[in-house]
Motif scaffolding. Structure first.
Motif, PDB file in Angstrom:
ATOM      1  N   UNK A   1      -0.841   3.254  10.226  1.00  0.00           N
ATOM      2  CA  UNK A   1      -0.353   4.589  10.727  1.00  0.00           C
ATOM      3  C   UNK A   1      -1.280   5.531  10.334  1.00  0.00           C
ATOM      4  N   UNK A   2      -2.218   5.321   9.425  1.00  0.00           N
ATOM      5  CA  UNK A   2      -3.275   6.356   9.283  1.00  0.00           C
ATOM      6  C   UNK A   2      -4.336   5.676   8.822  1.00  0.00           C
ATOM      7  N   UNK A   3      -5.598   6.371   8.719  1.00  0.00           N
ATOM      8  CA  UNK A   3      -6.938   5.744   8.208  1.00  0.00           C
ATOM      9  C   UNK A   3      -7.076   5.960   6.660  1.00  0.00           C
ATOM     10  N   UNK A   4      -7.015   4.792   5.961  1.00  0.00           N
ATOM     11  CA  UNK A   4      -7.218   4.784   4.617  1.00  0.00           C
ATOM     12  C   UNK A   4      -8.748   4.480   4.144  1.00  0.00           C
ATOM     13  N   UNK A   5      -9.089   4.690   3.026  1.00  0.00           N
ATOM     14  CA  UNK A   5     -10.438   4.295   2.843  1.00  0.00           C
ATOM     15  C   UNK A   5     -10.405   2.890   2.600  1.00  0.00           C
ATOM     16  N   UNK A   6     -11.761   1.897   2.771  1.00  0.00           N
ATOM     17  CA  UNK A   6     -11.718   0.530   2.807  1.00  0.00           C
ATOM     18  C   UNK A   6     -11.441   0.171   1.385  1.00  0.00           C
ATOM     19  N   UNK A   7     -11.547   0.817   0.559  1.00  0.00           N
ATOM     20  CA  UNK A   7     -11.338   0.461  -0.784  1.00  0.00           C
ATOM     21  C   UNK A   7      -9.925   0.560  -1.377  1.00  0.00           C
ATOM     22  N   UNK A   8      -9.233   1.113  -0.570  1.00  0.00           N
ATOM     23  CA  UNK A   8      -7.642   1.530  -1.020  1.00  0.00           C
ATOM     24  C   UNK A   8      -7.025   0.016  -1.439  1.00  0.00           C
ATOM     25  N   UNK A   9      -6.232  -0.156  -2.202  1.00  0.00           N
ATOM     26  CA  UNK A   9      -5.331  -1.245  -2.490  1.00  0.00           C
ATOM     27  C   UNK A   9      -4.237  -1.343  -1.215  1.00  0.00           C
ATOM     28  N   UNK A  10      -3.878  -2.855  -1.343  1.00  0.00           N
ATOM     29  CA  UNK A  10      -3.129  -3.475  -0.004  1.00  0.00           C
ATOM     30  C   UNK A  10      -1.711  -2.563   0.106  1.00  0.00           C
ATOM     31  N   UNK A  11      -1.184  -2.055  -1.232  1.00  0.00           N
ATOM     32  CA  UNK A  11      -0.121  -1.446  -1.115  1.00  0.00           C
ATOM     33  C   UNK A  11      -0.171   0.105  -1.078  1.00  0.00           C
ATOM     34  N   UNK A  12      -1.213   0.609  -0.652  1.00  0.00           N
ATOM     35  CA  UNK A  12      -1.384   1.946  -0.449  1.00  0.00           C
ATOM     36  C   UNK A  12      -0.616   2.527   0.736  1.00  0.00           C
ATOM     37  N   UNK A  13      -0.342   3.652   0.601  1.00  0.00           N
ATOM     38  CA  UNK A  13       0.444   4.083   1.731  1.00  0.00           C
ATOM     39  C   UNK A  13      -0.034   5.703   2.208  1.00  0.00           C
ATOM     40  N   UNK A  14       0.221   6.067   3.292  1.00  0.00           N
ATOM     41  CA  UNK A  14      -0.315   7.247   4.013  1.00  0.00           C
ATOM     42  C   UNK A  14       0.179   8.468   3.071  1.00  0.00           C
ATOM     43  N   UNK A  15      -0.694   9.369   2.959  1.00  0.00           N
ATOM     44  CA  UNK A  15      -0.259  10.712   2.303  1.00  0.00           C
ATOM     45  C   UNK A  15      -0.309  11.796   3.601  1.00  0.00           C
ATOM     46  N   UNK A  16       0.196  13.189   2.962  1.00  0.00           N
ATOM     47  CA  UNK A  16       0.417  14.312   4.062  1.00  0.00           C
ATOM     48  C   UNK A  16      -0.989  14.505   4.708  1.00  0.00           C
ATOM     49  N   UNK A  17      -2.195  14.277   3.857  1.00  0.00           N
ATOM     50  CA  UNK A  17      -3.599  14.848   4.479  1.00  0.00           C
ATOM     51  C   UNK A  17      -4.189  13.428   4.978  1.00  0.00           C
TER      52      UNK A  17
END
Length: 438
Positions: free
Chosen positions: A162-178
């Protein structure tokens, strides 16, 4: 219950692997006439045994190996028995082993004794165990590759970000407002969609699709989609983002410190679904060779890797690619069968993978040319053959069999090191185990 089933399957698998390893020694030894008094699975106190002919078959309390007792492993040493004041502690140890072997031989006919056998028969007997493990690994690997297949990524989408997260983000990371919206979600792509074409070119593999996305940053892509049996056309524009640099095989490129190298490429925000693709029998030898070379590399690194294992006991990070004990592998087997998001086929494949790896490790490890491993006896037989050929070439008398008893101090030293390594690994696998997914 599922966890216990996985552990039980692994325990049965390792027991059968050990049992067949010892049969690999027993069968040729009996075929060549060597008297075998015991065939035992495990060490320590005997839990159960039965006698068939001249051989006692049984199971012992500590299931960390097995042995076949063959009469005449140590050749007699001519001369008087050594004294403590002339030979030292190691000398007495060697002489005691010779004495015990002579007592076991008794009035047995020479042709029934192991040390009287020709070199080639000794090699067949001692290589029989490791060879049996290799055969087990090849059979299981053939069932896996040709009956089930290897996982291959498809052009069907497993998930859509649903969003672009950094490649280093953990597997359970969620999208933020920004967080920036992912192009795939913006375009309306959904899990289960199959990409049939890109810009009018038919897509046949995930690697083809991945290359088109990574090289298409800022350029609108026309995607042919199959969704629930309907053909659709969707336009999506990959955004430039820092992602892992990939090699020719699609694997991440690592720097000197083992960290992934990042590069700016097009990002769409989709991950592929996987399926099993059966392989040809002709692919098996190459996979076996790759597995053996990788296993040999791991075995050679065990001494250096043990430092990290000891550090992990004190709370340090456990290397997922480091050595583990049978206890650790048993835990992994339990995790495989108890995982909620693993299919039955996935469970079978991962259990087969563990048993293949185990038997390859037993094959490679037992070929190390040190007593008490099989490779030590193989090295002794080869040296015996060289000595006899050299004596024959010089017209000298036959030097006789190699005095294996002289290597007993080294054998006991190696055994103590191996027991120490095993104890450390088992303890580490209890307090800080390696887990699936790291």
């Amino acid at each position: 219950m599922a966890y216990l089933v996985g552990v039980l399957v692994f325990v049965v698998g390792i027991a059968l692997s050990i049992a067949l390893h010892e049969i690999g020694h027993l069968a040729p030894a009996k075929r060549f006439g060597v008297k075998c008094t015991q065939y035992m699975i495990g060490f320590g106190p005997t839990l159960w045994s039965t006698r068939r002919g001249e051989t006692e078959y049984g199971v012992k309390a500590i299931p960390l190996g097995g042995y076949v007792r063959m009469v005449g492993m140590f050749p007699p040493q001519p001369g008087k028995r050594a004294r403590a004041d002339t030979t030292g502690r190691f000398g007495l140890l060697i002489e005691q082993a010779r004495h015990d072997s002579a007592q076991e031989i008794g009035d047995e006919l020479p042709e029934r004794l192991f040390y009287t056998k020709p070199v080639w028969q000794k090699l067949v007997v001692m290589l029989g165990g490791p060879t049996m493990n290799l055969v087990i690994a090849v059979v299981l690997l053939t069932v896996w590759l040709c009956g089930i297949g290897l996982t291959a990524q498809t052009t069907t989408l497993k998930s859509v970000s649903q969003c672009i997260l950094p490649v280093s983000a953990p597997a359970d990371a969620t999208c933020g407002a920004d967080s920036r919206p992912a192009p795939a979600a913006q375009a309306g792509l959904k899990p289960g969609d199959t990409i049939t074409s890109i810009n009018g070119v038919r897509t046949t593999s995930w690697s083809q699709m991945q290359k088109a996305i990574r090289s298409g940053a800022g350029q609108p892509l026309t995607l042919g989609i199959e969704r629930a049996g309907q053909a659709l056309t969707i336009r999506a524009t990959p955004q430039l983002d820092a992602r892992n640099q990939l090699d020719a095989d699609g694997n991440p490129v690592l720097d000197a410190d083992g960290n992934p190298v990042l590069t700016k490429v097009g990002f769409l925000g989709v991950t592929p679904a996987s399926t099993y693709q059966r392989q040809s029998v002709t692919d098996v030898p190459g996979v076996v060779w790759d597995g053996l070379t990788a296993t040999a590399g791991v075995v050679l690194q065990i001494p250096s890797k043990m430092v990290g294992v000891v550090q992990s006991i004190g709370g340090g990070e456990r290397d997922p690619n480091g050595p583990i004990s049978v206890v650790g592998v048993g835990r992994l087997a339990g995790e495989v069968t108890s995982s909620s998001d693993t299919t039955t086929t996935d469970m079978v494949v991962q259990l087969l993978s563990l048993l293949v790896s185990l038997n390859m490790a037993l094959f490679v490890f037992n070929l190390i040319p040190l007593l008490p491993l099989d490779g030590g006896h193989v090295a002794g037989a080869l040296w015996e053959g060289v000595r006899r050929r050299w004596a024959q070439a010089r017209g000298a008398a036959d030097p006789g069999p190699v005095d294996v008893a002289r290597a007993l101090p080294l054998a006991y030293g190696v055994a103590c090191v191996l027991l120490g390594f095993s104890a450390v690994l088992i303890f580490a696998d209890v307090v800080n185990p390696v887990r699936l997914g790291g």
